[in-house]
Design a protein around this motif. Structure first.
Motif, short mmCIF file in Angstrom:
data_model
loop_
_atom_site.label_atom_id
_atom_site.label_comp_id
_atom_site.label_asym_id
_atom_site.label_seq_id
_atom_site.Cartn_x
_atom_site.Cartn_y
_atom_site.Cartn_z
N LEU A 15 58.09 2.99 3.75
CA LEU A 15 58.03 4.25 3.03
C LEU A 15 59.45 4.72 2.75
CD1 LEU A 15 56.65 6.87 1.96
CD2 LEU A 15 56.76 7.73 4.31
N ARG A 16 59.70 5.12 1.51
CA ARG A 16 60.99 5.69 1.14
C ARG A 16 60.76 7.02 0.43
NH1 ARG A 16 65.44 2.08 0.40
NH2 ARG A 16 67.37 3.26 0.18
N LEU A 17 61.43 8.05 0.93
CA LEU A 17 61.35 9.39 0.35
C LEU A 17 62.75 9.78 -0.11
CD1 LEU A 17 59.76 12.03 -0.18
CD2 LEU A 17 60.35 12.73 2.16
N ALA A 18 62.91 10.01 -1.40
CA ALA A 18 64.24 10.29 -1.95
C ALA A 18 64.19 11.48 -2.90
CB ALA A 18 64.78 9.06 -2.69
N LYS A 19 65.20 12.32 -2.80
CA LYS A 19 65.40 13.45 -3.73
C LYS A 19 64.17 14.37 -3.74
CE LYS A 19 68.57 10.83 -6.64
NZ LYS A 19 68.88 10.31 -8.00
N ALA A 20 63.68 14.69 -2.56
CA ALA A 20 62.54 15.60 -2.44
C ALA A 20 63.04 16.99 -2.04
CB ALA A 20 61.55 15.08 -1.40
N ARG A 21 62.40 18.02 -2.60
CA ARG A 21 62.80 19.39 -2.33
C ARG A 21 61.55 20.20 -1.94
NH1 ARG A 21 66.63 16.84 -2.45
NH2 ARG A 21 68.48 16.95 -3.79
N SER A 22 61.59 20.81 -0.78
CA SER A 22 60.52 21.71 -0.33
C SER A 22 59.15 21.03 -0.37
CB SER A 22 60.51 22.99 -1.18
OG SER A 22 61.77 23.63 -1.13
N CYS A 23 59.08 19.82 0.15
CA CYS A 23 57.84 19.05 0.15
C CYS A 23 57.33 18.84 1.58
CB CYS A 23 58.04 17.70 -0.52
SG CYS A 23 58.33 17.79 -2.30
N THR A 24 56.01 18.66 1.69
CA THR A 24 55.39 18.24 2.93
C THR A 24 54.78 16.86 2.72
OG1 THR A 24 54.89 20.50 3.65
CG2 THR A 24 53.59 18.73 4.62
N VAL A 25 55.21 15.89 3.53
CA VAL A 25 54.74 14.51 3.39
C VAL A 25 54.09 14.10 4.70
CG1 VAL A 25 55.38 12.12 2.95
CG2 VAL A 25 56.55 13.98 1.72
N LEU A 26 52.81 13.76 4.64
CA LEU A 26 52.04 13.33 5.80
C LEU A 26 51.64 11.88 5.59
CD1 LEU A 26 49.70 16.45 5.96
CD2 LEU A 26 51.98 16.19 6.96
N CYS A 27 52.02 11.02 6.54
CA CYS A 27 51.80 9.59 6.33
C CYS A 27 51.22 8.95 7.58
CB CYS A 27 53.13 8.91 5.97
SG CYS A 27 52.95 7.15 5.55
N GLY A 28 50.29 8.01 7.37
CA GLY A 28 49.76 7.22 8.45
C GLY A 28 50.80 6.25 8.98
N PRO A 29 50.44 5.39 9.94
CA PRO A 29 51.41 4.49 10.58
C PRO A 29 52.01 3.48 9.60
CG PRO A 29 49.18 3.97 11.25
CD PRO A 29 49.09 5.26 10.53
N VAL A 30 53.35 3.43 9.57
CA VAL A 30 54.10 2.52 8.71
C VAL A 30 54.52 1.31 9.56
CG1 VAL A 30 56.14 2.25 7.26
CG2 VAL A 30 54.90 4.44 7.30
N SER A 31 54.22 0.11 9.10
CA SER A 31 54.45 -1.08 9.92
C SER A 31 55.92 -1.31 10.24
CB SER A 31 53.87 -2.32 9.23
OG SER A 31 52.48 -2.28 9.18
N THR A 32 56.82 -0.99 9.30
CA THR A 32 58.23 -1.28 9.54
C THR A 32 59.07 0.00 9.44
OG1 THR A 32 58.51 -1.98 7.23
CG2 THR A 32 58.02 -3.68 8.84
N SER A 33 59.76 0.20 8.32
CA SER A 33 60.79 1.23 8.25
C SER A 33 60.43 2.38 7.32
CB SER A 33 62.11 0.61 7.78
OG SER A 33 62.52 -0.41 8.66
N VAL A 34 60.98 3.55 7.68
CA VAL A 34 60.89 4.75 6.84
C VAL A 34 62.30 5.23 6.55
CG1 VAL A 34 60.12 7.14 6.72
CG2 VAL A 34 58.65 5.41 7.78
N PHE A 35 62.58 5.54 5.27
CA PHE A 35 63.90 5.98 4.84
C PHE A 35 63.79 7.33 4.15
CE2 PHE A 35 63.63 1.37 4.67
CZ PHE A 35 64.74 0.96 5.40
N LEU A 36 64.64 8.25 4.55
CA LEU A 36 64.78 9.54 3.85
C LEU A 36 66.18 9.61 3.29
CD1 LEU A 36 62.29 10.28 5.73
CD2 LEU A 36 63.16 12.62 5.63
#
Length: 344
Positions: A223-244
């Motif tokens: 999962l990669r989250l980029a250039k987000a403003r005032s957001c709510t992100v809810l995610c199930g289990p990610v097998s490897t990496s998460v990047f913000l």
């Protein structure tokens, strides 16, 4: 009288001299004990350093060997079977890094994570290349299909107002969008959802979102989250990496193997992570344990391969803060009274 006084003084002096002489062996013994303790401390420190060097050498050799194998599979990735083998070995490589976090130097850890990121990006590109090309369709038919997708976004129930069933198309002209094949981009003030059957082992990109709520039910690969403003992100289990990257005033709930946060500020992260989280060029980041839940999350955890009993949510490395005797000012623990969040 004077003679007696002199005799007494002489006697006292003799006793004092004898006491001083008796203390000499005690002082020497104490110094010898201190010297031996110091020798033992230095010996133990040297042994610990040798063990860490041996572990680092083993990590470097194992990482180089596995990385070369993954690169070979990706270079000749002309079939999905080879790509799946590359993905499996890449997960093993990520586990090697996670298990080596405690003894790796910050520089070596950063180099390993950057190499993993490049390999994961290449894997996503190869998967995109092997996906079948979309068939030509008239605009009116595409519009009808999009309308139907919106109606069918929640099987058995009408679509909620404001929910997008299909994301706007991601950028294709190079850059970050061309490496990721699934997600949402350029959306404001919407509720966005993806289901488990859509997410399973996909590489997900969320970019340029503003004031959105995103719910990702299922088990993505990355999962990669980029250039987000005032957001709510809810995610199930990610097998490897998460990047913000380059986010602000957001709330993220996620479970993963490894989390990296870059150039982000004033963001709360509800986290389950099996290695350490990494922050860099950040400020105002707050961490708390992962608490989001939904029907089917147990099955998604099983499919992700994550160890639910292992959670290092409060074990964070700040690459901009090297002082070990002082806490980083760039991140903190979210107070318990502020963790009561209504996710729905």
């Amino acid at each position: 009288m004077e003679t007696a006084a002199c005799s007494a003084a002489a006697a006292n002096g003799a006793v004092g001299s004898q006491r001083d002489r008796s203390l000499v062996p005690e002082r020497l013994q104490r110094r010898e004990q201190e010297r031996q303790l110091e020798v033992e401390r230095r010996k133990q420190k040297r042994q610990n350093q040798e063990v860490e060097e041996e572990k680092s050498d083993f990590f470097a050799a194992a990482f180089a060997r596995e990385r070369a194998a993954v690169e070979e599979l990706l270079e000749g990735g002309e079939s999905m079977e080879r790509l799946e083998e590359a993905a499996a070995r890449l997960q093993g490589l990520q586990k090697l890094v996670n298990d080596s976090v405690l003894f790796l130097a910050a520089y070596d850890l950063r180099q390993g994570q950057e190499a993993l990121t490049r390999l994961q990006t290449t894997l996503a590109e190869r998967r995109q290349e092997l996906q079948p090309k979309k068939r030509f369709a008239f605009k009116t038919r595409r519009k009808d299909a999009a309308s139907a997708a919106k109606v069918d976004s929640a099987p058995g129930a009408p679509a909620a107002e404001g929910i997008l069933a299909s994301p706007p198309p991601l950028k294709e002209e190079g850059g970050i969008g061309s490496s990721w094949v699934f997600g949402f981009s350029n959306v404001e003030s919407q509720v966005l959802e993806k289901r488990a059957e859509e997410l399973h082992q996909r590489d997900v990109l969320l970019t340029e979102l503003s004031k959105c709520t995103v719910r990702l039910y299922g088990n993505p690969n990355t999962l990669r989250l980029a250039k987000a403003r005032s957001c709510t992100v809810l995610c199930g289990p990610v097998s490897t990496s998460v990047f913000l990257e380059d986010c602000s005033d957001c709330v993220l709930a996620v479970a993963c193997q490894q989390l990296r946060v870059h150039t982000t500020r004033d963001t709360r992260i509800f986290l389950q992570v099996t290695s350490r989280a990494i922050v860099e060029d950040c400020s105002g980041i707050q961490f708390a344990p992962y608490t989001w839940s939904y029907p089917g999350i147990d099955k998604d955890f099983e499919g992700s391969g994550l160890d639910r009993s292992k959670n290092n949510w409060n074990d964070v490395d700040d690459f901009n803060w090297l002082a070990r005797d002082m806490a980083s000012p760039n991140w903190s623990i979210l107070p318990e009274e502020e963790r009561m969040v209504q996710w729905d």
